[in-house]
Design an enzyme around this catalytic site. Structure first.
Site, short mmCIF file in Angstrom:
data_model
loop_
_atom_site.label_atom_id
_atom_site.label_comp_id
_atom_site.label_asym_id
_atom_site.label_seq_id
_atom_site.Cartn_x
_atom_site.Cartn_y
_atom_site.Cartn_z
N TYR A 134 0.85 -1.19 0.00
CA TYR A 134 0.00 0.00 0.00
C TYR A 134 0.88 1.24 0.00
O TYR A 134 1.84 1.31 0.77
CB TYR A 134 -0.89 -0.01 1.25
CG TYR A 134 -1.81 1.19 1.39
CD1 TYR A 134 -2.84 1.41 0.47
CD2 TYR A 134 -1.68 2.07 2.46
CE1 TYR A 134 -3.70 2.50 0.62
CE2 TYR A 134 -2.54 3.15 2.61
CZ TYR A 134 -3.55 3.36 1.69
OH TYR A 134 -4.40 4.42 1.84
N LYS B 120 3.76 8.92 9.03
CA LYS B 120 3.45 8.31 10.33
C LYS B 120 4.34 8.79 11.48
O LYS B 120 4.10 9.88 11.99
CB LYS B 120 3.44 6.78 10.19
CG LYS B 120 2.29 6.39 9.23
CD LYS B 120 1.91 4.94 9.14
CE LYS B 120 0.63 4.82 8.31
NZ LYS B 120 0.65 3.90 7.22
N ASP C 123 9.11 2.81 0.08
CA ASP C 123 8.05 3.43 0.85
C ASP C 123 8.24 3.00 2.30
O ASP C 123 7.87 1.89 2.68
CB ASP C 123 6.68 3.01 0.31
CG ASP C 123 5.54 3.66 1.08
OD1 ASP C 123 5.80 4.22 2.17
OD2 ASP C 123 4.39 3.63 0.59
#
Ligand SMILES: *Cc1c(COP(=O)(O)O)cnc(C)c1O
Length: 398
Positions: A109, A232, A204
């Site tokens: 994702y 995050k 990522d």
């Protein structure tokens, strides 16, 4: 479930029930909830105003800190979400290489930008919608999908049309299909393909950054990507993203270069304050050793309980994150393996844990997260609760 309050390793719902939290707001809360030094830094920053639309010293401090800690970063751009960062990194890679095609892996994702929402992990997988309505086929026609840990498949794509590939984007430890580690040699093979064909390798690390070690997965595996995507943890719980890499690539971004990128709220002082306070804490001696010890203790305890209750189960940890799989017995190496796990057993397990005050992600496609506030006491209580939950799973399957 509506949560009212968090403190350390615990969440408290609107009815006052407490939960040991293994979701951590889906990743950012690595020092636990309401950490005093994070709250203090936010408050003292807010007192001076919230957002100025100009450079701010904290933004520069954050950029310098990221470049100091993450091996591949020479320059970095702050944005407002992981989605935005991944989307912008792809645009930059396409701009720099003057190529359109990208390779992503099933089950990885990278946020919900259109071109990346193909076989995209977590939410998208759980709901059985590999891509989403609302995305024109023409938008994803340049997105190639390969299986995680299948280097041969990537090499074949490159052999056939490597001169059209702008970039490979990959989660160097996959965290949106549980927690799947790269096989030895997999990431090296991706690096090699990119080098040979003049494509960019994008890691990522929105999830793995500052979670699997101070320099992310790239430091752990000793592989240097061309671009890195972050999010995050670096926002300490406020909206954030970042992407960066080699200076010569980053200098192609506006305003220095022609590849456009901008954002009204990017690098705002309040987010930077929360992020920097968090990064200061993770830099303390022994932070990741303690986090990793906790994860190892948890995973070991879960395995033992599953074994004691005759449940076929596998648990994987990577320092601050973990994955639990109700497997058929084979190791979980890619999205197809995750799909083969028993989702109904996970659901049952989840509800039995929740009833006992342990909050795991409600989907088996999500990784679990620990924080530095999770002590042996919380972990041992979790393992004990798991014994009861595994027993319920065993009885259901009889
Ligand atoms: C969470 C996540 C994103 C998206 O970040 P948002 O801030 O939710 O947009 C991108 N990539 C990975 C690996 C993630 O885990």
């Amino acid at each position: 479930m509506f949560m009212q309050r968090g403190e350390g390793a615990y969440l408290y719902d609107v009815e006052g029930r407490s939960y040991i939290d293994y979701v951590g707001a889906w990743g950012p809360m690595i020092v636990g909830h309401a950490h005093p030094s994070v709250l203090e830094k936010i408050k003292s920053t807010v007192d001076q105003g919230i957002c100025f639309g100009t450079p701010h010293p904290l933004e520069t401090e954050m950029a310098e800190k990221l470049c100091q800690l993450v091996p591949s970063l020479e320059k970095v751009r702050l944005v407002n979400s992981g989605t935005e960062a991944a989307m912008s990194a792809i645009r930059l890679a396409r701009g720099v290489t003057a190529r359109d095609r990208i390779i992503k892996f099933a089950g990885c994702y990278h946020g919900h930008a259109d071109a990346l929402l193909v076989q995209a992990g977590s939410g998208a997988l759980t709901h059985g919608v590999p891509s989403s309505p609302g995305i024109p086929a023409s938008t994803v026609e340049h997105t190639e999908i390969a299986q995680y840990n299948n280097a041969g498949e990537v090499q074949e794509i490159f052999a056939d049309r490597g001169d059209q590939i702008a970039a490979i984007i990959v989660e160097p430890i996959a965290g949106n299909m549980g927690c799947v580690l790269p096989d030895p040699g997999f990431l090296e093979a991706l690096r090699d393909c990119c080098d040979r064909y003049g494509s960019l390798l994008i890691f990522d690390e929105v999830m793995t950054g500052f979670r699997v070690g101070p320099g992310g997965a790239q430091q752990r595996f000793g592989i240097t990507p061309d671009l890195t995507v972050l999010g995050k943890v670096i926002g300490g719980g406020l909206p954030v993203g970042a992407f960066g890499g080699r200076a010569e690539i980053m200098e192609q971004l506006a305003p220095l270069g022609p590849v456009y990128q901008a954002g009204t709220l990017s690098g705002n002082p309040v987010t930077m304050a929360a992020g920097l306070a968090t990064l200061n804490l993770i830099e303390q001696d022994g932070f990741y050793e303690a986090l990793g010890d906790g994860a190892a203790r948890l995973v070991q305890g879960l395995r033992e309980q599953a074994g004691a209750h005759d449940v076929s189960f596998e648990a994987v940890e990577a320092t601050g994150m973990f994955g639990i799989f109700f497997t058929s017995g084979d190791p979980v190496r890619c999205y197809a393996d995750v799909q083969a796990c028993r989702a109904e057993d996970y659901q049952l397990f989840f509800h039995h844990m929740l009833k006992q005050g342990v909050y795991l992600a409600p989907s088996s496609y999500e990784a679990g997260f620990l924080s530095s506030a999770h002590t042996q006491q919380e972990i041992d209580r979790t393992v004990e609760a798991a014994g009861i939950a595994f027993d319920a799973v065993r009885r259901e399957n009889q």
